[in-house]
Design an enzyme around this catalytic site. Structure first.
Site, PDB file in Angstrom:
ATOM      1  N   ASP A  98      -1.682  -1.673   3.038  1.00 57.82           N
ATOM      2  CA  ASP A  98      -0.902  -1.966   1.843  1.00 57.82           C
ATOM      3  C   ASP A  98      -1.445  -3.215   1.154  1.00 57.82           C
ATOM      4  OD1 ASP A  98       0.964  -2.170  -0.127  1.00 57.82           O
ATOM      5  OD2 ASP A  98       2.699  -2.417   1.185  1.00 57.82           O
ATOM      6  N   ASP A 294      -2.180  -0.612  -6.279  1.00 60.75           N
ATOM      7  CA  ASP A 294      -1.392  -0.812  -5.058  1.00 60.75           C
ATOM      8  C   ASP A 294      -1.616   0.361  -4.118  1.00 60.75           C
ATOM      9  OD1 ASP A 294       0.404  -1.517  -3.117  1.00 60.75           O
ATOM     10  OD2 ASP A 294       2.187  -1.019  -4.275  1.00 60.75           O
TER      11      ASP A 294
END
Length: 635
Positions: A98, A294
């Site tokens: 992430d 992201d």
């Protein structure tokens, strides 16, 4: 002192002053040129000047990389994971990569509010190198003021909290980077998706002092860059590199402003569909946090104005396709049918989309970078692009499938290159890659986690194995819902992909089940045109099985490799090779001989019948009557 002497002294003073001024200026310019511009988001205990010098030296050095494989599938699981090992001895965890998070965390054995995940919880008591961080001015402390704590909340209303700890972290056997001590979160509570997901936790790659990347850079063990490469549609997997790689030819770059936000943003200026500019105001991509990449987000989200323009442009380019409802009635998905089931052919129906950056370079998005397959209608696909309620343009993992993305933090830019991420991993995982100094063992504290498998074939003798006829292995799979039966055909395809062989070589030999537990026996056979598995392929497969590196996506449930066996194919004699042919030839000869004999007998019988047959009208030769006997005449 005369006038001439005074003038001489004045000139001498001016010359010396200029000389020292030049030295000082030259020294400052040298430092400025040698030091890259670093935004001090990450905490460092070093003074600025010393830290700049260390980073300058880091830029000039050739440091090792951590090559790590990615698992799972973006749309099936909503994320990609990698494997990280924590502690001494190492305990294995599947962590979501992430770039929007800065903390790496795993469930702790003391956690009472943690869900059931893929691997057992981290047990600090079993690690000889574990240490909880004591309360200090640089961290948030617990209520008792003894330990450092963390808490993270996410947009989807999930959260994680726990104790900040430090331990030895290992990066896998394919990594050149040796195990390093790093700070991570030992979870005591989790909510929302973090509670229900299969993955164990998060690997934070964002900008911040707790990020794995920042910690490794601050230690001087890697350069200030990392790369991610996600697998394509319905393939999954991929690769990650912590550290610097040489930019491949054809890579396009976009500026990333670290002053703008802690996220990895890019300067997106315009969108093109099928080569036609949408002529949007560039400001639409620059609202709030700007355009953010992201990896922890699945789809792409654009401001409403941009979304409407993109959707309309795509629809104009596909007049032959039919608009249909999405798979979930609760969402207004934009879906189309009629493009066929073959993912490799969807580019013949859907247009390319180009993202133009501030420097004029463009990243081309193929259909797999903005579509996902309809789960209820075959041959139908839906837009993976949605309107954002916020003003931020958020680019999730779908946009960079089969794209190598380099996060060059040192030079404030992101690089993009379309490539086959599965092939990239195979190139990274070369046999001569050095392994970590600390052996990476499997976590033994649960029956669900993968564990080393036993084998009747010792790999110490592998170089002598040249004729492998079949490789068999058994796995146990535990599904969360007993009513959901694993899709074995899909599993065979994933096994073939992992082992780099054809799907036709993978056969399910046996299956048994008990509740939600399945025990499967698989067989790897030679290709159709071969008598045995090639030596290279066999060695690679057996090495994967021995080291327990065969990984199945989380969609199939928790699994464990039980045992495997390689059976050598013995050299056959001439009779063994041709026995079936000889028998078939003899049987055919007997059949043909019997038929010929039968035909000969029939022909002979017919000839005999023709020889004894006389027509009714044929003349009959008269025969002389015999004289009566003497007894008759005397009467």
């Amino acid at each position: 002192m005369d006038r001439a002497s005074s003038l001489f002294l004045l000139l001498l003073f001016i010359t010396v002053s200029i000389f020292f001024l030049d030295l000082t200026t030259a020294d400052e310019l040298d430092l400025a040129v040698g030091s890259p511009m670093i935004f001090p988001l990450s905490y460092s205990s070093l003074p600025t000047r010393v830290d700049d010098f260390r980073r300058r030296r880091l830029h000039q050095s050739q440091l090792p990389n951590a090559h790590m494989k990615l698992y799972d599938d973006l749309l099936a699981n909503g994320y990609y994971t990698t494997r990280l090992w924590i502690g001494t001895p190492p305990q294995e965890f599947a962590l979501i990569v992430d770039t929007g998070s800065t903390v790496t965390y795993v469930p702790c054995s003391t956690c009472k509010q943690c869900g059931k995940h893929q691997d057992p919880k981290f047990q600090p008591d079993l690690s000889s190198s574990y240490q909880a961080l004591k309360c200090n001015p640089d961290c948030n402390c617990d209520d008792e003021g003894k330990l450092c704590v963390y808490e993270r909340r996410y947009a989807e209303m999930s959260s994680s909290s726990g104790i900040l700890s430090e331990d030895l972290i290992s990066f896998g056997n394919e990594s050149q980077l040796t195990p390093q001590r790093a700070v991570f979160g030992c979870e005591n509570a989790e909510t929302g998706d973090l509670f229900s997901q299969r993955a164990d936790g998060i690997m934070g790659l964002g900008r911040g002092k707790l990020s794995v990347v920042d910690q490794l850079v601050d230690k001087g063990v890697i350069e200030d860059t990392f790369s991610l490469c996600y697998g394509g549609m319905e393939v999954g997997g991929g690769a990650m590199v912590l550290g610097k790689i040489s930019p491949p030819a054809g890579m396009v770059f976009a500026h990333s402003d670290p002053f703008r936000s802690p996220y990895y943003n890019i300067d997106l200026k315009q969108m093109h569909v099928a080569g036609k500019s949408l002529k949007l105001n560039p400001k639409v991509f620059n609202e709030k946090h700007g355009t953010v990449l992201d990896s922890g987000t699945t789809y792409a989200y654009f401001p409403k104005e941009a979304f409407i323009a993109i959707k309309a442009a795509v629809i104009r380019e596909i007049p032959s396709l039919k608009r249909i409802h999405g798979p979930d009635p609760n969402y207004d998905d934009v879906c189309f049918s009629g493009a066929g089931r073959d993912v490799a052919e969807i580019h013949n129906f859907f247009p390319e989309i180009a993202m133009e950056f501030g420097n004029g370079q463009k990243l081309i998005l193929s259909p797999e970078n903005y579509l996902f397959r309809h789960t209820k209608v075959r041959g139908a696909y839906c837009l993976g692009i949605f309107p954002d309620r916020d003003s931020t343009t958020l680019l999730g993992g779908i946009v960079v499938r089969n794209t190598l993305v380099t996060y060059d933090r040192e030079n404030d830019k992101l690089g993009f290159l379309k490539t086959n991420c599965s092939d990239l991993w195979r190139r990274l995982a070369a046999p001569d890659s050095p392994a970590p100094t600390s052996p990476v063992s499997q976590n033994k504290s649960s029956n669900i986690s993968p564990s080393p498998a036993t084998s009747e074939s010792s790999t110490t003798n592998l170089p002598g194995v040249v004729r492998v006829g079949v490789i068999t292995f058994e796995v146990s799979i535990s599904v969360n819902n007993s009513s959901l039966k694993p899709k074995f055909s899909e599993m065979a395809d994933f096994i073939a992909h992992e082992l780099d062989i054809k799907s036709s070589q993978v056969h399910l030999l046996n299956i048994s089940s008990r509740g939600n537990e399945y025990r499967l026996k698989w067989g790897i056979f030679p290709a159709q045109s071969s008598e045995y598995i090639s030596n290279t392929t066999a060695l690679n497969i057996m090495l994967l099985l021995k080291e327990n590196r065969l990984r199945l996506p989380g969609q199939f449930g928790s699994y464990k490799l039980l045992e495997w066996k390689a059976e050598q194919k013995q050299k056959q004699s001439w009779w063994e090779k041709h026995l079936a042919g000889v028998i078939a030839g003899v049987m055919i000869s007997i059949l043909v001989t019997s038929v010929m004999i039968k035909l000969a007998l029939v022909w002979r019988r017919r000839k005999q019948e023709e020889a004894t047959y006389e027509p009714v009208s044929a003349a009959v030769k008269e025969q002389e009557l015999q004289p009566l006997s003497s007894e008759t005449s005397n009467a």
